[in-house]
Structures are given as structure tokens and as C-alpha cells.
Design a protein around this motif. Structure first.
Motif, short mmCIF file in Angstrom:
data_model
loop_
_atom_site.label_atom_id
_atom_site.label_comp_id
_atom_site.label_asym_id
_atom_site.label_seq_id
_atom_site.Cartn_x
_atom_site.Cartn_y
_atom_site.Cartn_z
N LEU A 165 42.71 49.25 39.32
CA LEU A 165 43.74 49.16 38.29
C LEU A 165 43.14 48.59 37.01
CD1 LEU A 165 46.75 49.28 37.40
CD2 LEU A 165 46.97 46.93 38.29
N TRP A 166 43.14 49.40 35.95
CA TRP A 166 42.69 48.91 34.65
C TRP A 166 43.85 48.17 33.98
CZ3 TRP A 166 37.86 48.70 33.01
CH2 TRP A 166 36.91 49.55 33.59
N ILE A 167 43.58 46.96 33.54
CA ILE A 167 44.59 46.15 32.87
C ILE A 167 44.19 46.03 31.40
CG2 ILE A 167 45.71 43.89 32.79
CD1 ILE A 167 45.06 43.63 35.78
N GLU A 168 44.86 46.80 30.57
CA GLU A 168 44.48 46.88 29.16
C GLU A 168 45.04 45.70 28.37
OE1 GLU A 168 45.74 50.67 27.73
OE2 GLU A 168 44.31 51.79 28.96
N HIS A 169 44.30 45.33 27.34
CA HIS A 169 44.75 44.28 26.42
C HIS A 169 44.06 44.49 25.09
CE1 HIS A 169 40.82 42.42 27.13
NE2 HIS A 169 41.06 42.45 28.43
N ASP A 170 44.54 43.82 24.07
CA ASP A 170 43.92 43.92 22.75
C ASP A 170 42.52 43.31 22.77
OD1 ASP A 170 46.21 45.08 21.80
OD2 ASP A 170 47.00 43.24 20.90
N ARG A 171 41.67 43.80 21.91
CA ARG A 171 40.34 43.23 21.73
C ARG A 171 40.34 42.42 20.45
NH1 ARG A 171 35.08 44.18 23.40
NH2 ARG A 171 33.50 43.63 21.85
N VAL A 172 39.83 41.19 20.51
CA VAL A 172 39.79 40.31 19.34
C VAL A 172 38.35 40.19 18.87
CG1 VAL A 172 40.34 38.02 18.45
CG2 VAL A 172 41.78 39.04 20.22
N ASP A 173 38.10 40.53 17.63
CA ASP A 173 36.75 40.47 17.07
C ASP A 173 36.49 39.05 16.57
OD1 ASP A 173 34.28 41.06 16.07
OD2 ASP A 173 35.02 42.09 14.27
N THR A 174 35.84 38.25 17.39
CA THR A 174 35.56 36.86 17.03
C THR A 174 34.36 36.35 17.81
OG1 THR A 174 36.47 34.60 16.96
CG2 THR A 174 37.14 35.99 18.80
N ALA A 190 47.70 29.62 37.02
CA ALA A 190 49.03 29.10 36.65
C ALA A 190 50.11 30.14 36.94
CB ALA A 190 49.04 28.72 35.17
N PHE A 191 49.88 31.39 36.59
CA PHE A 191 50.89 32.41 36.84
C PHE A 191 51.07 32.69 38.33
CE2 PHE A 191 49.89 33.74 32.34
CZ PHE A 191 51.12 33.38 31.84
N LEU A 192 49.99 32.61 39.10
CA LEU A 192 50.12 32.75 40.55
C LEU A 192 50.92 31.58 41.13
CD1 LEU A 192 46.54 33.99 41.51
CD2 LEU A 192 48.66 35.32 41.60
N ALA A 193 50.69 30.38 40.61
CA ALA A 193 51.43 29.21 41.07
C ALA A 193 52.92 29.35 40.79
CB ALA A 193 50.90 27.94 40.41
N GLN A 194 53.26 30.09 39.75
CA GLN A 194 54.66 30.32 39.40
C GLN A 194 55.29 31.45 40.21
OE1 GLN A 194 54.25 30.90 35.19
NE2 GLN A 194 54.13 28.72 34.75
N VAL A 200 50.71 41.35 38.06
CA VAL A 200 51.50 40.78 36.97
C VAL A 200 50.82 39.53 36.41
CG1 VAL A 200 53.71 39.73 36.36
CG2 VAL A 200 53.64 41.71 37.90
N ALA A 201 50.34 38.67 37.31
CA ALA A 201 49.65 37.45 36.88
C ALA A 201 48.41 37.80 36.07
CB ALA A 201 49.28 36.60 38.09
N ALA A 202 47.68 38.83 36.50
CA ALA A 202 46.47 39.24 35.79
C ALA A 202 46.80 39.75 34.39
CB ALA A 202 45.74 40.31 36.59
N ARG A 203 47.85 40.55 34.29
CA ARG A 203 48.24 41.07 32.99
C ARG A 203 48.69 39.94 32.05
NH1 ARG A 203 48.84 46.14 31.95
NH2 ARG A 203 49.08 46.66 34.16
N ARG A 204 49.45 39.00 32.58
CA ARG A 204 49.92 37.89 31.75
C ARG A 204 48.76 36.97 31.35
NH1 ARG A 204 55.98 35.86 33.21
NH2 ARG A 204 56.96 37.92 33.23
N ALA A 205 47.83 36.76 32.27
CA ALA A 205 46.67 35.93 31.95
C ALA A 205 45.82 36.57 30.86
CB ALA A 205 45.82 35.70 33.21
N GLY A 206 45.67 37.89 30.92
CA GLY A 206 44.93 38.59 29.88
C GLY A 206 45.63 38.47 28.53
#
Length: 242
Positions: A165-174, A190-194, A200-206
Motif C-alpha cells: 500500500l502506497w501512502i501518498e503525502h506532500d513533499r516539502v522542499d527543506t 501515538a495514533f496506534l495508542a489512540q 490509518v495511523a500511518a497516513r495520519r503520521a505521514g
């Protein structure tokens, strides 16, 4: 609550500093077990002082006996005995393993003995590991879920018997990205603890990690790779919430 078992970073970007800040920002109490004290800044890791093994044992036993963390997250373990200790004490916990093998600056933080102990003892009892591409290649582990991070605009979740599963997110140039891996794995814990499921936790962490990279993207702090931002809304506004 979440527990981090990791080293310190005197520059405040990575390690326990990143983990505790991330836990707090995401609304979970954080406890910590310090495995090593580092002299570290944005230019590199200048010295590492391992905490005596019996002190690491005492810290871990104290937290596990009294605070009952929902999730345990590892960072720099550095010593095979510590790797085995976490595997033995935390096998029945939700265990997020961030295999910190090399610092952002390039400093080696784990030798071959540590790698072997990861494969033999810690990864088999982990719920998920979060290596970058280089760490993933060095470990070569596929027995439990793996989130390969740091791949540009997407992370890759690999699970036995399940389509990748590819979990896409924005790329930040920094270049202010020191502590990114620690921040991501702490957010995942933290999201797994919740109670969130792993995808879902992976996507939110990203998403959280991208937000923090964006927040500090134009900072001028330090002479090397600057820190990922560890600010969150209450620190920006000066107002807390109940």
C-alpha cells in the motif's frame, strides 16, 4: 500513553526530544527510557555515551510496572543487550520499532551485532517497523509489517500476505529535516495508542510529519541540517486547551 526507548539529542531535534514533543502534540502522555546520551547538533553526532545497562533495565521496569503504556516505540538502542531487553519486556505490547541505524548527518549508530539482534529478537515481536530505504535494505525483514519511509512523496506499507500500500503525502522542499524519522514513528505510535488501525495511523503520521516539516521549512537554525519543527498549535498561540 506511549513509551519511547531511545537516545537523547542535545540539539533537541531527534531521539527522545522529538518523541516526547510529538506525543504531547498529539494528545498522549509520553514516558521515556534513555538508552544513550549523545553530544549532537545540526552538524553531526560528536559523542555517544551509552547509559549503563542496569540503569536502562531499571528505567524500563519502572515504567512498565507502574504506567502500563499502550504503545512502546523504539529509537536508538545501540547495544544488542538493550535490543534483547526491549524484545523480552515488550513482546506483549503494541511495539513500533524505528531501527535507527544512522543519523541524518551520516553517523553510524548501530553495528552488525545490533543488526543481527534486531532480526533475531526485536523485529519478530514488533507490530510494525519504520525503516528508511537504507535501513530496510540493511535489515531485509518481512516477517511483520514494515513502513518504508523517506521515499519522497509516498511511504510504502508492506504486510505479509497483503498487497503493498502506497501512502501518498506532500513533499516539502527543506533541509530542516533532522529528526523526521523519529517524529514520524512517534506519531505512528501515538495514533496506534489512540486505537487507529495501522493504515490509518500511518497516513495520519505521514500527514503530521509533513505539517511539521512545512512549519519549520524556512528556519535558519544551526549550521547543518536544521531540526524538524516540534511546535504545535498551543505553543504557537500561547493558549492551552482543556
Amino acid at each position: 500513553m506511549c513509551l519511547t526507548v531511545a537516545g537523547s539529542d542535545s540539539g533537541g531535534a531527534a531521539g527522545v526530544a522529538a518523541d516526547l514533543a510529538t506525543f504531547a502534540a498529539l494528545g498522549v502522555h509520553g514516558a521515556c527510557v534513555i538508552t544513550a546520551v549523545t553530544a549532537q547538533d545540526t552538524t553531526g553526532v560528536h559523542r555517544i555515551h551509552p547509559v549503563p545497562h542496569e540503569v536502562v533495565v531499571a528505567q524500563l521496569d519502572a515504567v512498565l510496572a507502574d504506567l502500563d503504556p499502550a504503545t512502546v516505540k523504539t529509537g536508538m538502542l545501540a547495544d544488542p543487550r538493550v535490543v534483547r531487553l526491549v524484545a523480552e519486556r515488550c513482546a506483549d505490547r503494541v511495539l513500533v520499532v524505528d531501527p535507527v541505524l544512522r543519523a541524518t548527518s551520516g553517523a553510524i549508530l548501530a553495528d552488525d551485532a545490533v543488526l543481527r539482534t534486531y532480526r533475531r529478537h526485536l523485529l519478530p515481536v514488533a507490530c510494525v517497523s519504520t525503516p528508511n530505504a537504507e535501513e530496510d535494505e540493511a535489515l531485509g525483514w518481512r516477517g511483520t509489517p514494515v513502513i518504508r519511509t523517506g521515499g519522497g512523496a509516498a511511504d510504502l506499507l508492506l504486510r505479509p500476505g497483503v498487497e503493498p500500500l502506497w501512502i501518498e503525502h506532500d513533499r516539502v522542499d527543506t533541509t530542516n529535516d533532522h529528526g523526521t524519522g523519529c517524529t514520524y514513528s512517534a506519531a505512528l505510535a501515538a495514533f496506534l495508542a489512540q486505537g487507529h488501525e495501522l493504515p490509518v495511523a500511518a497516513r495520519r503520521a505521514g500527514g503530521y510529519t509533513v505539517d511539521q516539516l512545512r512549519l519549520g521549512s524556512d528556519w535558519d537554525l544551526g549550521r547543518g541540517r536544521g531540526p524538524i519543527a516540534h511546535l504545535h498549535p498551543t505553543s504557537l498561540t500561547g493558549r492551552g486547551t482543556a
